[in-house]
Design a protein around this motif. Sequence first.
Motif, PDB file in Angstrom:
ATOM      1  N   PRO A  34       0.835  -1.223   0.000  1.00  0.00           N
ATOM      2  CA  PRO A  34       0.000   0.000   0.000  1.00  0.00           C
ATOM      3  C   PRO A  34       0.861   1.262   0.000  1.00  0.00           C
ATOM      4  O   PRO A  34       1.978   1.270   0.530  1.00  0.00           O
ATOM      5  CB  PRO A  34      -0.793  -0.120   1.306  1.00  0.00           C
ATOM      6  N   ASP A  35       0.327   2.328  -0.593  1.00  0.00           N
ATOM      7  CA  ASP A  35       1.030   3.604  -0.567  1.00  0.00           C
ATOM      8  C   ASP A  35       0.608   4.398   0.665  1.00  0.00           C
ATOM      9  O   ASP A  35      -0.221   3.956   1.459  1.00  0.00           O
ATOM     10  CB  ASP A  35       0.772   4.394  -1.852  1.00  0.00           C
ATOM     11  N   PHE A  36       1.158   5.599   0.830  1.00  0.00           N
ATOM     12  CA  PHE A  36       0.877   6.384   2.027  1.00  0.00           C
ATOM     13  C   PHE A  36      -0.565   6.885   2.052  1.00  0.00           C
ATOM     14  O   PHE A  36      -1.156   7.036   3.129  1.00  0.00           O
ATOM     15  CB  PHE A  36       1.855   7.554   2.121  1.00  0.00           C
ATOM     16  N   ASN A  37      -1.137   7.149   0.919  1.00  0.00           N
ATOM     17  CA  ASN A  37      -2.538   7.582   0.906  1.00  0.00           C
ATOM     18  C   ASN A  37      -3.455   6.484   1.434  1.00  0.00           C
ATOM     19  O   ASN A  37      -4.420   6.754   2.177  1.00  0.00           O
ATOM     20  CB  ASN A  37      -2.943   7.964  -0.523  1.00  0.00           C
ATOM     21  N   HIS A  38      -3.152   5.255   1.050  1.00  0.00           N
ATOM     22  CA  HIS A  38      -3.947   4.116   1.544  1.00  0.00           C
ATOM     23  C   HIS A  38      -3.799   3.977   3.058  1.00  0.00           C
ATOM     24  O   HIS A  38      -4.795   3.787   3.788  1.00  0.00           O
ATOM     25  CB  HIS A  38      -3.489   2.844   0.828  1.00  0.00           C
ATOM     26  N   LEU A  39      -2.560   4.057   3.558  1.00  0.00           N
ATOM     27  CA  LEU A  39      -2.333   3.948   5.004  1.00  0.00           C
ATOM     28  C   LEU A  39      -3.019   5.100   5.752  1.00  0.00           C
ATOM     29  O   LEU A  39      -3.625   4.901   6.812  1.00  0.00           O
ATOM     30  CB  LEU A  39      -0.832   3.966   5.292  1.00  0.00           C
ATOM     31  N   LEU A  58       2.063  11.401   9.885  1.00  0.00           N
ATOM     32  CA  LEU A  58       1.996  10.948   8.496  1.00  0.00           C
ATOM     33  C   LEU A  58       2.435  12.038   7.528  1.00  0.00           C
ATOM     34  O   LEU A  58       3.065  11.768   6.502  1.00  0.00           O
ATOM     35  CB  LEU A  58       0.568  10.501   8.170  1.00  0.00           C
ATOM     36  N   GLY A  59       2.111  13.298   7.853  1.00  0.00           N
ATOM     37  CA  GLY A  59       2.541  14.402   6.997  1.00  0.00           C
ATOM     38  C   GLY A  59       4.057  14.501   6.923  1.00  0.00           C
ATOM     39  O   GLY A  59       4.642  14.700   5.851  1.00  0.00           O
ATOM     40  N   ARG A  60       4.693  14.349   8.095  1.00  0.00           N
ATOM     41  CA  ARG A  60       6.150  14.390   8.115  1.00  0.00           C
ATOM     42  C   ARG A  60       6.745  13.212   7.338  1.00  0.00           C
ATOM     43  O   ARG A  60       7.744  13.373   6.627  1.00  0.00           O
ATOM     44  CB  ARG A  60       6.644  14.360   9.563  1.00  0.00           C
ATOM     45  N   MET A  61       6.143  12.046   7.500  1.00  0.00           N
ATOM     46  CA  MET A  61       6.636  10.869   6.773  1.00  0.00           C
ATOM     47  C   MET A  61       6.513  11.075   5.267  1.00  0.00           C
ATOM     48  O   MET A  61       7.415  10.705   4.497  1.00  0.00           O
ATOM     49  CB  MET A  61       5.861   9.622   7.208  1.00  0.00           C
ATOM     50  N   GLN A  62       5.407  11.676   4.822  1.00  0.00           N
ATOM     51  CA  GLN A  62       5.239  11.947   3.396  1.00  0.00           C
ATOM     52  C   GLN A  62       6.292  12.924   2.877  1.00  0.00           C
ATOM     53  O   GLN A  62       6.828  12.764   1.785  1.00  0.00           O
ATOM     54  CB  GLN A  62       3.834  12.481   3.137  1.00  0.00           C
ATOM     55  N   LYS A  63       6.585  13.956   3.688  1.00  0.00           N
ATOM     56  CA  LYS A  63       7.608  14.912   3.275  1.00  0.00           C
ATOM     57  C   LYS A  63       8.978  14.243   3.185  1.00  0.00           C
ATOM     58  O   LYS A  63       9.752  14.496   2.251  1.00  0.00           O
ATOM     59  CB  LYS A  63       7.668  16.078   4.261  1.00  0.00           C
ATOM     60  N   ILE A  64       9.284  13.376   4.164  1.00  0.00           N
ATOM     61  CA  ILE A  64      10.573  12.677   4.158  1.00  0.00           C
ATOM     62  C   ILE A  64      10.700  11.804   2.913  1.00  0.00           C
ATOM     63  O   ILE A  64      11.729  11.799   2.234  1.00  0.00           O
ATOM     64  CB  ILE A  64      10.738  11.841   5.440  1.00  0.00           C
ATOM     65  N   LEU A  68      13.262  12.232  -0.071  1.00  0.00           N
ATOM     66  CA  LEU A  68      14.145  11.104  -0.372  1.00  0.00           C
ATOM     67  C   LEU A  68      14.079  10.748  -1.858  1.00  0.00           C
ATOM     68  O   LEU A  68      15.112  10.477  -2.487  1.00  0.00           O
ATOM     69  CB  LEU A  68      13.754   9.900   0.486  1.00  0.00           C
ATOM     70  N   GLU A  69      12.892  10.764  -2.436  1.00  0.00           N
ATOM     71  CA  GLU A  69      12.748  10.474  -3.856  1.00  0.00           C
ATOM     72  C   GLU A  69      13.475  11.518  -4.704  1.00  0.00           C
ATOM     73  O   GLU A  69      14.120  11.187  -5.698  1.00  0.00           O
ATOM     74  CB  GLU A  69      11.272  10.423  -4.227  1.00  0.00           C
ATOM     75  N   THR A  70      13.376  12.788  -4.291  1.00  0.00           N
ATOM     76  CA  THR A  70      14.079  13.849  -5.017  1.00  0.00           C
ATOM     77  C   THR A  70      15.587  13.656  -4.957  1.00  0.00           C
ATOM     78  O   THR A  70      16.300  13.799  -5.962  1.00  0.00           O
ATOM     79  CB  THR A  70      13.711  15.224  -4.438  1.00  0.00           C
ATOM     80  N   ILE A  71      16.080  13.297  -3.758  1.00  0.00           N
ATOM     81  CA  ILE A  71      17.522  13.075  -3.586  1.00  0.00           C
ATOM     82  C   ILE A  71      17.981  11.892  -4.428  1.00  0.00           C
ATOM     83  O   ILE A  71      19.033  11.942  -5.080  1.00  0.00           O
ATOM     84  CB  ILE A  71      17.850  12.845  -2.101  1.00  0.00           C
ATOM     85  N   VAL A  72      17.179  10.828  -4.439  1.00  0.00           N
ATOM     86  CA  VAL A  72      17.529   9.645  -5.237  1.00  0.00           C
ATOM     87  C   VAL A  72      17.578   9.986  -6.719  1.00  0.00           C
ATOM     88  O   VAL A  72      18.490   9.567  -7.446  1.00  0.00           O
ATOM     89  CB  VAL A  72      16.522   8.503  -4.972  1.00  0.00           C
ATOM     90  N   ASP A  73      16.611  10.784  -7.191  1.00  0.00           N
ATOM     91  CA  ASP A  73      16.603  11.193  -8.602  1.00  0.00           C
ATOM     92  C   ASP A  73      17.842  12.024  -8.937  1.00  0.00           C
ATOM     93  O   ASP A  73      18.452  11.840 -10.002  1.00  0.00           O
ATOM     94  CB  ASP A  73      15.335  12.000  -8.908  1.00  0.00           C
ATOM     95  N   GLN A  74      18.205  12.935  -8.026  1.00  0.00           N
ATOM     96  CA  GLN A  74      19.389  13.761  -8.259  1.00  0.00           C
ATOM     97  C   GLN A  74      20.653  12.914  -8.298  1.00  0.00           C
ATOM     98  O   GLN A  74      21.506  13.080  -9.183  1.00  0.00           O
ATOM     99  CB  GLN A  74      19.512  14.831  -7.175  1.00  0.00           C
TER     100      GLN A  74
END
Length: 358
Positions: A34-39, A58-64, A68-74
């Motif tokens: 499941p994704d974060f919206n589902h949780l 949950l908001g903080r977890m979504q921001k993290i 993290l995805e942005t850092i991985v892409d970079q």
Amino acid sequence: DKMKDRRKEMMRRFLEEVQRLMSECWHEDPIQRPDFNHLFSHVRKFLGRDKTLVDNLLGRMQKIVSNLETIVDQRTLELRQEKERSDMLLYRMLPTSIAEQLKAEKKVQAERFESVTIYFSDIVGFTALVHKMKPMEVVTLLDDLYKMFDQIIEAFDVYKVETIGDAYMLVSGLPRKNGTEHVKEIARSSLGILREVSGFKIRNRPDEVLKIRIGMHTGECAAGVVGETMPRYCLFGDTVNIASRMESTGEAMKIHVSEDSQKLLAPAATFKLDYRGLTTVKGRPHPMKTYWLIEEKVVAVPNGNVTGTEHSRSLPQSPVAKHNPLEENALKNPVAPPSRSVAQPTGAPLYYSVETVC
């Protein structure tokens, strides 16, 4: 009591739901997780209106996760760019086909090539010139000169093998075979280099005149990758040695051509060569017939260019000379060079030197 029982029941159901969500999060198939919206929706359903703390969590977890995805892409982009730079450097050090085999961790087998043309050049009086210059001036001189050479040969189907001090080595016809076009590619490269050197100025030494000798020879050779830590694509065989001797026995600002190269250039009828005579070459049992490559004659074509091979750019057409009846008659009835032939041995074995040039 009823309130306590109700709370226990809610807590039991909540824990069961949490366990179920955790199990789904550990699913072996990432798509089934499941994704974060589902949780977020499931947790809100159990908590009802009292959800401020969990919303913040949950908001903080979504921001993290988003950061993290942005850092991985970079980092992925930086890794891709670094790989491209590494590949570019590797392709400059080795032929592309050889570099691809090494990248695939394949063993590069040495090959024997029936016919290639090798070019050597060096600076006339380089030792005396170096004695008058500081070390950094020597480095600057060679850097400027070889950068100019590198730009010239980009227009032709040739491979830069090595620079050793003031010596510059090229080859055409390997590792990608190009029929008999290799001799034309080396000839055109030589003419282009000689033309540019005539106008080359040494930095901070405008009165010094730089001159080079060029030699070229056609024949068979073997080629392969030598070493693992710093692999080099090296050429071996008598052809390498004779090409080097063509350069060392040549003259300043001239292109010394062996008879084997001349025989392949002659059918094209676009290259002007002058017979030099018999030249004693170290390591050969008898003197060799050699020639001077003077120029490539202009050939009229629709676009006004002299066309090279499919892997070389066209050479610009020089202005057409005025009609001269005497020159035309001389071309129709050329005067043969004086006969200076010597008896050539029949069935003579091939001579190979232990000299290696990489």
